[in-house]
Write a protein that holds these residues in place. Structure first.
Motif, PDB file in Angstrom:
ATOM      1  N   LYS A  91      -5.166   3.880   8.863  1.00 22.28           N
ATOM      2  CA  LYS A  91      -4.616   2.863   7.937  1.00 22.28           C
ATOM      3  C   LYS A  91      -3.097   3.161   7.891  1.00 22.28           C
ATOM      4  CE  LYS A  91      -4.278   0.945   3.319  1.00 22.28           C
ATOM      5  NZ  LYS A  91      -4.639  -0.713   3.656  1.00 22.28           N
TER       6      LYS A  91
ATOM      7  N   VAL B 182      -6.821  11.009  -3.957  1.00 16.62           N
ATOM      8  CA  VAL B 182      -7.426  11.515  -2.666  1.00 16.62           C
ATOM      9  C   VAL B 182      -7.203  13.191  -2.677  1.00 16.62           C
ATOM     10  CG1 VAL B 182      -7.110  11.588  -0.140  1.00 16.62           C
ATOM     11  CG2 VAL B 182      -6.898   9.492  -1.446  1.00 16.62           C
TER      12      VAL B 182
ATOM     13  N   ASP C 299      -6.177   7.667   3.949  1.00 15.02           N
ATOM     14  CA  ASP C 299      -7.231   6.990   3.320  1.00 15.02           C
ATOM     15  C   ASP C 299      -8.477   7.365   3.893  1.00 15.02           C
ATOM     16  OD1 ASP C 299      -9.263   5.164   2.269  1.00 15.02           O
ATOM     17  OD2 ASP C 299      -7.768   3.551   2.376  1.00 15.02           O
TER      18      ASP C 299
ATOM     19  N   LEU D 206      -2.606   5.600  -3.383  1.00 18.54           N
ATOM     20  CA  LEU D 206      -3.263   6.566  -2.900  1.00 18.54           C
ATOM     21  C   LEU D 206      -2.627   7.852  -3.557  1.00 18.54           C
ATOM     22  CD1 LEU D 206      -4.931   4.496  -1.318  1.00 18.54           C
ATOM     23  CD2 LEU D 206      -5.333   6.492   0.453  1.00 18.54           C
TER      24      LEU D 206
ATOM     25  N   SER E  36       0.905  -1.110   0.099  1.00 20.19           N
ATOM     26  CA  SER E  36       0.054  -0.158  -0.092  1.00 20.19           C
ATOM     27  C   SER E  36       0.836   1.054   0.065  1.00 20.19           C
ATOM     28  CB  SER E  36      -0.796   0.022   1.268  1.00 20.19           C
ATOM     29  OG  SER E  36      -1.807  -1.065   1.185  1.00 20.19           O
TER      30      SER E  36
END
Length: 240
Positions: free
Chosen positions: A148, A126, A142, A94, A69
């Protein structure tokens, strides 16, 4: 409009007037060059993307494991984000940007790499201030998963650790706020950052107050306007 120059969009933003332009330089042939300006200041050009791409490759090279991630701070023309997605270990990315206009250029595919980012289901935009989200670990990057933690955070927003896109960004470059951001990294997670300047010793010393290991890389690339080489730098840090 000229065959050699076109302003594709110009809008007001919280930071001032931001514009997207496309030009051709006859000496470089039929190559479209995209530029982003904030007021009269150039933010990015597709002429020079080596260091933006190196931010991803150098940073992710230090990340261990799979199903990664990743957060990319600053969308720009998309080069850091697209380069990161070439790493097949990434399961989600993201891309955080404070300017709705810039995200819109990619969503509407008004810039070349928008199509690539939109087509990759791992990528998500985002809208928000990277610096605000970085220093609020209980909220985090997030919006769908507060608190997260991530394997890597790749940052390319300010010109350097001492030259800011917005004066308020200066508050981020402290042990306190870098430590808050590091709380959003998993153990052995990586923070990497681009700078237009050579590595700065005082900033390396600051990073060492937060991270277990800090390395700096000088990235050279050909600059036809200067008939020679130019350099940017990338800092890569491993969480304690």
């Amino acid at each position: 409009m000229s065959l050699l120059f076109e302003e594709l969009d110009c809008q007001n933003s919280p930071l001032g007037e931001i514009s997207l332009r496309r030009r051709r330089i006859p000496a470089f042939g039929e190559r479209d060059i995209y530029e982003v300006k904030l007021g009269e200041e150039f933010l990015m050009s597709s002429m020079f993307v080596d260091a933006e791409e190196a931010l991803s490759t150098l940073g992710l090279a230090q990340v261990q494991g799979d199903n990664l991630s990743v957060v990319v701070g600053g969308l720009g023309l998309g080069y850091t984000a697209v380069e990161a997605l070439k790493d097949e270990r990434i399961s989600e990315q993201l891309v955080v940007d404070a300017l709705e206009t810039v995200i819109g250029w990619h969503q509407d595919e008004r810039v070349p790499l928008g199509k690539t980012l939109n087509a990759d289901s791992r990528n998500r935009y985002v809208l928000g201030s990277f610096f605000d989200l970085a220093t609020a670990p209980n909220k985090g990057f997030d919006p769908d998963n507060k608190g997260k933690k991530f394997d890597a955070i790749l940052l390319d927003i300010d010109h350097s650790p001492t030259e800011y896109l917005n004066p308020s960004n200066a508050d981020f470059y402290t042990t306190k706020n870098l430590s808050l951001m590091a709380e959003q990294l998993k153990p052995n997670g990586v923070f990497a950052m681009w700078s237009q300047n050579p590595p700065e010793e005082h900033f390396i010393n600051l990073l060492n107050t937060v991270f277990e290991r800090v390395n700096s890389h000088l990235v050279s690339f050909h600059n036809p306007f200067q008939s020679g080489e130019s350099t940017n730098s990338v800092y890569v840090c491993i969480k304690k």
